[in-house]
Design an enzyme around this catalytic site. Structure first.
Site, PDB file in Angstrom:
ATOM      1  N   ASP A   1      12.383 -85.379 -67.789  1.00  0.00           N
ATOM      2  CA  ASP A   1      13.369 -84.544 -68.451  1.00  0.00           C
ATOM      3  C   ASP A   1      14.679 -84.646 -67.650  1.00  0.00           C
ATOM      4  O   ASP A   1      15.454 -85.575 -67.855  1.00  0.00           O
ATOM      5  CB  ASP A   1      12.782 -83.123 -68.491  1.00  0.00           C
ATOM      6  CG  ASP A   1      13.550 -82.180 -69.372  1.00  0.00           C
ATOM      7  OD1 ASP A   1      14.358 -82.633 -70.179  1.00  0.00           O
ATOM      8  OD2 ASP A   1      13.332 -80.957 -69.241  1.00  0.00           O
TER       9      ASP A   1
ATOM     10  N   PHE B   1      10.495 -79.539 -77.231  1.00  0.00           N
ATOM     11  CA  PHE B   1       9.419 -79.197 -76.310  1.00  0.00           C
ATOM     12  C   PHE B   1       8.100 -79.665 -76.889  1.00  0.00           C
ATOM     13  O   PHE B   1       7.686 -79.238 -77.959  1.00  0.00           O
ATOM     14  CB  PHE B   1       9.376 -77.695 -76.017  1.00  0.00           C
ATOM     15  CG  PHE B   1       8.645 -77.420 -74.739  1.00  0.00           C
ATOM     16  CD1 PHE B   1       9.311 -77.484 -73.519  1.00  0.00           C
ATOM     17  CD2 PHE B   1       7.275 -77.158 -74.748  1.00  0.00           C
ATOM     18  CE1 PHE B   1       8.616 -77.287 -72.327  1.00  0.00           C
ATOM     19  CE2 PHE B   1       6.581 -76.963 -73.553  1.00  0.00           C
ATOM     20  CZ  PHE B   1       7.264 -77.022 -72.354  1.00  0.00           C
TER      21      PHE B   1
ATOM     22  N   ASP C   1       1.328 -79.437 -71.202  1.00  0.00           N
ATOM     23  CA  ASP C   1       1.081 -78.028 -71.552  1.00  0.00           C
ATOM     24  C   ASP C   1       2.322 -77.237 -71.940  1.00  0.00           C
ATOM     25  O   ASP C   1       3.461 -77.629 -71.652  1.00  0.00           O
ATOM     26  CB  ASP C   1       0.451 -77.315 -70.357  1.00  0.00           C
ATOM     27  CG  ASP C   1       1.480 -77.054 -69.240  1.00  0.00           C
ATOM     28  OD1 ASP C   1       2.170 -78.012 -68.838  1.00  0.00           O
ATOM     29  OD2 ASP C   1       1.602 -75.893 -68.803  1.00  0.00           O
TER      30      ASP C   1
HETATM   31  P1  IMP Z   1      12.122 -82.988 -64.648  1.00  0.00           P
HETATM   32  O1  IMP Z   1      12.131 -82.804 -63.163  1.00  0.00           O
HETATM   33  O2  IMP Z   1      13.160 -82.112 -65.302  1.00  0.00           O
HETATM   34  O3  IMP Z   1      12.248 -84.423 -65.080  1.00  0.00           O
HETATM   35  O4  IMP Z   1      10.776 -82.371 -65.128  1.00  0.00           O
HETATM   36  C1  IMP Z   1       9.758 -83.071 -65.675  1.00  0.00           C
HETATM   37  C2  IMP Z   1       8.564 -82.141 -65.803  1.00  0.00           C
HETATM   38  O5  IMP Z   1       8.908 -80.997 -66.618  1.00  0.00           O
HETATM   39  C3  IMP Z   1       7.439 -82.826 -66.524  1.00  0.00           C
HETATM   40  O6  IMP Z   1       6.571 -83.471 -65.625  1.00  0.00           O
HETATM   41  C4  IMP Z   1       6.768 -81.676 -67.228  1.00  0.00           C
HETATM   42  O7  IMP Z   1       5.843 -81.060 -66.349  1.00  0.00           O
HETATM   43  C5  IMP Z   1       7.881 -80.699 -67.526  1.00  0.00           C
HETATM   44  N1  IMP Z   1       8.392 -80.885 -68.913  1.00  0.00           N
HETATM   45  C6  IMP Z   1       9.585 -81.391 -69.286  1.00  0.00           C
HETATM   46  N2  IMP Z   1       9.694 -81.423 -70.625  1.00  0.00           N
HETATM   47  C7  IMP Z   1       8.551 -80.914 -71.109  1.00  0.00           C
HETATM   48  C8  IMP Z   1       8.045 -80.701 -72.455  1.00  0.00           C
HETATM   49  O8  IMP Z   1       8.684 -80.983 -73.480  1.00  0.00           O
HETATM   50  N3  IMP Z   1       6.804 -80.161 -72.532  1.00  0.00           N
HETATM   51  C9  IMP Z   1       6.060 -79.847 -71.447  1.00  0.00           C
HETATM   52  N4  IMP Z   1       6.472 -80.034 -70.192  1.00  0.00           N
HETATM   53  C10 IMP Z   1       7.711 -80.570 -70.024  1.00  0.00           C
END
Ligand code: IMP
Ligand code: MG
Length: 174
Positions: A101, A150, A157
């Protein structure tokens, strides 16, 4: 209130994408050993399916990380909850994530793992949401590029629910 609202990718679509990624990985690491590092808990299902499609000398390990806060965190450092069991020095390491993300989780993890001097370090994610990226990371293997929705299922989850769905679904506020 939130509700599961629609299928984004069916179990069949996921399966063929996993095979496609695995074949690419197999080609890229031909004749070499590979350590696949799954990021708990979200990537566990993907990782289990992926390694079974890679016909190479594969080892598997897992890490569990958590972000320090969310809105209060500007550094983007992650805390290691469970570290690797093995030493990665001089190994080909492939980090396997469920979804990227902002990219903060992976960029912090990459910095940490680089200090351990692996022979190579690459990233694989099943899903990528590039719209919300704030950190500059290169992902070597991407399954699906998706919009900023999401999603849940196939290990991923919402408040610890829906990890057992065999497909990837969308959760929406109602
Ligand atoms: P980042 O550090 O923002 O890239 O976070 C990534 C993490 O956020 C992923 O490994 C997920 O655990 C969580 N995440 C991001 N988007 C989603 C989503 O749409 N559904 C569920 N978990 C998400
Ligand atoms: Mg995760």
């Amino acid at each position: 209130m939130y509700k599961l609202n629609g299928v984004m990718y069916s179990a069949e679509e996921i399966k063929s994408k996993v095979v496609e990624l695995a074949k690419q990985i197999e080609k890229d690491y031909e004749g070499q050993e590979l350590l696949v590092v799954g990021i708990l808990k979200g990537a566990s299902v993907f990782c289990a399916d992926l390694i079974r499609e890679i016909n190479l000398d594969v080892n598997m390990d897992f890490m569990s990380v958590s972000s320090y806060g969310t809105s209060t965190s500007s550094s983007g450092t992650v805390k290691i909850i469970k570290d690797l069991d093995v030493d990665i020095e001089n190994k080909n390491v492939l980090i396997v994530e469920d979804i990227i993300d902002s990219g903060l989780t992976l960029s912090s993890l990459v910095e940490t793992l680089k200090t351990r001097r692996p022979k190579s370090l690459k990233l694989c994610t099943l899903l990528d949401k590039p719209q919300r990226r704030t950190s500059n990371i290169t992902v070597d293997y991407v399954g699906f590029v998706i919009e900023d929705k999401f999603i849940v299922g196939y290990g991923i989850d919402y408040a610890e629910k829906y990890r057992n769905l065999p497909y990837i679904g969308i959760v929406e506020d109602i």
